[in-house]
Design an enzyme around this catalytic site. Structure first.
Site, PDB file in Angstrom:
ATOM      1  CD  GLU A   1      -3.057  -0.836   0.241  1.00  0.00           C
ATOM      2  OE1 GLU A   1      -3.533   0.308   0.132  1.00  0.00           O
ATOM      3  OE2 GLU A   1      -3.420  -1.789  -0.468  1.00  0.00           O
TER       4      GLU A   1
ATOM      5  CE  LYS B   1      -5.634  -7.037   0.261  1.00  0.00           C
ATOM      6  NZ  LYS B   1      -4.326  -7.543  -0.193  1.00  0.00           N
TER       7      LYS B   1
END
Length: 813
Positions: free
Chosen positions: A666, A681
């Site tokens: 990220e 997630k």
């Protein structure tokens, strides 16, 4: 006998009139020809303006008359040889002297009656027809000029006269013998009443003049020559790929012309239809084009509709109330009141409950209609039997027209389904008993979009146009644009999808191109206008393009907060950004509900597993009736890459930095290393499986020292270096046990947890290399042996491909 009519554009310039002469030269036959001529292009409007200016005391009408005079004189001087110009020039000057005298009287009286308007407007056709007749005679095309006002007899409704056909037919037949091979030039638009006073046949009346002559003389064909090659499936100014209709029935043509198709004036067809005279629409400037033939007994071999048309500037008048139910007379009073005010009703719809009646009228007379109806229903309104009259503005009517709609099921569903998928709200619906027309009232702002949507649905079988707006041009965004550029031609050829990138933005700049950005020139973004997120969203909504898809390739909370506004306009959203789907459960559900309600797509496959088909597979299982019992997964390509590459010979911080440099993390690597990204997630997967789960409910067995998670990203790396012994110990212990370290996410019985685990060689997770992800779904059908999805779970290229796949899915809805 043939009758030809040439419109204003066909006689607007000297070259246009030469084209007319060429057409007539090619028409030389042994049968007579009647040629009806309109005023020079735009002249009728200018003549009306002269009268209006004079009536309001504005002396500039004289300048306008002078300008119109000069145009006609210039036209005559260019077309007619100098030696014989004097007669036509004298005629033009005499006519304009008379026009100025009339306007002078209007100026002094400050009064402009319908009779005077008709007289003023008549000068246009009188002048143009004389110029055309003179030009033809001087170039070897012998003809006779015929004054239509002496032969077309009407009532005294000066601006939209009703023809007395018996008297008119007798007069025309007396002056044009059928056996002659002559050529007659006739001014269109104008006629006279029984007292010889000038009347006009309505705007567009030159077509009607031609039809009147064709019917009186029982012509073999009526040709309407204009500046387009026939009637089109839609307005070519609005629909780029509109097609010429080669053959069409009288009834279909009347429906299309009534609903805004300007190629032919609606009353034209009635006299021709009664005598079964074919009407052929041709292009003066492309006479070799086939054009459109209008006749009876047309059999369309393809499609259920022949065209799409519209009427702008409509208002809806609604009369409703519980007192109307079962009580006769309300409809009668409504329509009598409108008729007494000479208000034409364009569309009618009534609820089967008899609770409401809705009519569509021209917007310009809506105030007049409301005032009259308020008065007519004052008694019922005061006693609460009906509600006050409601007027809705800024509306238009779109209409599908086609004889083949009759007895063909599904046309209405196809129409309203296409409109609904594109967020076009239908305010009222009307379908005639002939089943030849389906009309819908929509917001005027949506007309262009609606016509394009319907044209694509019913006519453009070659491809579907999809308009994409992308925010984010970093690692993933830039690769997505490269993939789109590579595949555009393939998609159009093999998937019938024309994918256009209309808007691109990054944190600094935004670029728009309504007809599609050239992806070979993406450097234009560097000099485009400054980025403003709200302005970007507003532009998407204002452009109001069909099949629009918004693509979020950022990690921005602000961008995620715009999804609801996009769904309100039925714009699909493809999100690589995880923030929306991992936000509060109520917000996640609200967004999904909005997308469903608006018949649009909300796709976020890349939220989990990059390009892997994880969410799609989960949803397929659920849709097919299975249930998700457990999920076990390695969901961080970053962490898998890190633990697959960390062996103690290099520092843990160095391996993390390599993962970031290669685009696996990220933007803030702490989201990966701290487990936050994996928590998001597994929560998204659990929610898609039906669980109501929030982030704070997920247990995180973090392996990171707390000190590493404080301060800036720079502090994060330096603190990891200082904590190297901690990371080496984790690795050494796992190796000593013959195991590998994997950061695992688990979901079972409504609960979720993430954390670092030692994985033994017999486990599915052990042989997971590089940046791969793996997901195990245990379901009712997959109880003992789970469904396994495995592959690259990080990287800009595979993530971009996942986003691209979602765009194609959204385009295919």
């Amino acid at each position: 006998m043939q009758v030809l009519k040439f419109g204003g554009s066909s006689v607007a310039t000297p070259d246009a009139i030469r084209s007319v002469a060429s057409i007539l030269q090619a028409k030389k036959t042994n049968e007579p020809l009647v040629v009806v001529v309109s005023a020079l292009g735009k002249i009728t409007d200018q003549l009306l303006q002269c009268g209006s200016l004079a009536a309001t005391g504005n002396v500039t009408y004289k300048e306008l008359i002078q300008s119109i005079t000069q145009r006609h004189l210039d036209m005559a001087r260019e077309l007619v040889p100098v030696a014989i110009q004097s007669s036509i020039l004298s005629f033009i000057i005499q006519q304009f002297n008379e026009l100025e005298d009339i306007c002078n009287s209007v100026y002094h009286l400050k009064e402009l009656s319908d009779r005077t308007i008709a007289r003023i407007l008549s000068f246009g056709e009188q002048l143009s027809s004389h110029i055309v007749s003179t030009y033809l005679n001087t170039h070897g095309i012998t003809n006779t000029w015929l004054d239509a006002t002496k032969h077309i007899v009407t009532d005294s409704n000066y601006l939209k006269a009703v023809v007395n056909f018996p008297a008119t037919n007798k007069s025309i037949q007396s002056v044009i013998p059928k056996q002659s091979d002559g050529l007659w030039i006739v001014p269109g638009f104008i006629a006279s009443d029984e007292e010889g006073r000038i009347t006009i046949l309505g705007r567009g009346g030159s077509d009607y003049t031609a039809a009147i002559f064709a019917a009186a003389l029982q012509a073999s064909v009526l040709e309407i020559w204009t500046d387009v090659s026939g009637m089109m499936t839609a307005d070519p100014r609005e629909v780029k790929h509109a097609k010429v209709i080669s053959r069409i029935s009288y009834q279909e043509a009347m429906e299309l012309s009534h609903f805004g198709a300007k190629v032919i004036y609606p009353p034209t067809l009635q006299p021709a239809m009664q005598l079964n005279i074919p009407v052929w629409i041709k292009n003066t400037f492309a006479p070799e084009d086939h054009g459109t033939i209008i006749e009876s007994n047309i059999v369309h071999t393809k499609g259920t509709i022949c065209g799409i048309s519209s009427i702008a500037n409509i208002s809806l008048i609604s009369l409703e109330g519980s007192g109307m139910i079962g009580i006769p007379g309300y409809s009668k009073l409504l329509f009598e009141t409108l008729a007494s005010c000479e208000i034409n009703v364009i569309l009618i719809t009534q609820a089967s409950s008899e609770h409401s009646i809705c009519v569509g009228i021209e917007a310009s007379i809506a105030t007049k209609a409301k005032k009259a109806l308020d008065k007519a229903f004052a008694y019922e309104i005061n006693r609460g039997m009906v509600n006050p009259i409601v007027v809705e503005q800024d509306l238009s009517i779109i209409a599908l027209v086609g004889d083949n709609m009759k007895n063909h099921a599904g046309t209405s569903g196809k129409m309203f389904g296409a409109l609904g998928r594109n967020g076009i709200n239908v305010r009222a619906i009307s379908q005639g008993s002939s089943e030849r027309n389906i009309s819908a009232v929509i917001a005027s702002a949506d007309v262009k979009k609606a016509i394009n949507v319907l044209h694509e649905e019913f006519f453009e079988t070659t491809y579907k146009q999809v308009n994409v707006f992308i925010i984010g041009t970093g690692n993933v965004g830039s690769r997505l644009l490269a993939q789109i550029k590579q595949q555009q031609a393939y998609l159009q050829k093999n998937a019938n999808i024309q994918l256009r990138v209309i808007g691109i933005a990054n944190s600094r700049r935004m670029l728009f191109e309504e007809h599609g950005i050239d992806l070979n020139q993406l450097d234009r973004l560097d000099s485009a206008e400054p980025m403003d997120l709200q302005a970007f969203i507003n532009r998407i909504q204002t452009m109001n393009l069909r099949n629009s898809v918004f693509v979020d390739v950022t990690a921005s909370n602000s961008v995620a907060n715009t999804y609801a506004d996009l769904f309100l306009k039925s714009i699909s959203v493809v999100a690589c950004n995880k923030i929306a789907c991992s936000s509060a459960y109520n917000n996640y559900q609200h967004l999904k509900g909005m997308a469903t309600d608006r018949h649009t797509s909300f796709l976020f496959e890349t939220n989990v597993g990059a390009g892997l088909p994880v969410i799609g597979t989960l949803n397929d299982l659920l849709r097919s009736g299975d249930a998700i019992n457990e999920i076990h997964a390695v969901l961080s390509g970053t962490l898998n890459f890190v633990f697959n590459n960390y062996d103690g010979t290099r520092s843990f911080a160095t391996v993390v930095k390599q993962a970031q440099d290669e685009g696996y993390t990220e933007p803030d690597p702490r989201l990966d290393l701290g487990g936050t990204d994996v928590m998001r997630k597994i929560m998204i997967l659990a929610r898609e499986a039906g669980a109501r789960l929030e982030m704070e409910q997920i247990v995180n067995h973090s392996f990171m020292p707390a000190s590493c998670m404080e301060g800036s990203v720079e502090n994060f790396y330096s603190e990891m270096e200082r904590q190297e012994a901690h990371f080496k110990k984790l690795y050494t212990e796992a190796t000593a046990n013959g195991k590998k370290l994997k950061f695992v996410a688990n979901y079972k019985n409504g609960e979720a947890a993430v954390g670092l685990q030692q994985i033994d060689p017999q486990h599915d997770f052990y042989h997971l290399y590089g940046k791969d992800n793996i997901v195990l779904f245990y379901t009712n059908r997959y109880k003992d042996q789970p469904m396994v999805i495995k592959g690259a779970g990080a990287g800009a290229e595979v993530t971009a491909s996942g986003v691209f796949a979602d765009i194609i899915r959204a385009a295919s809805v």
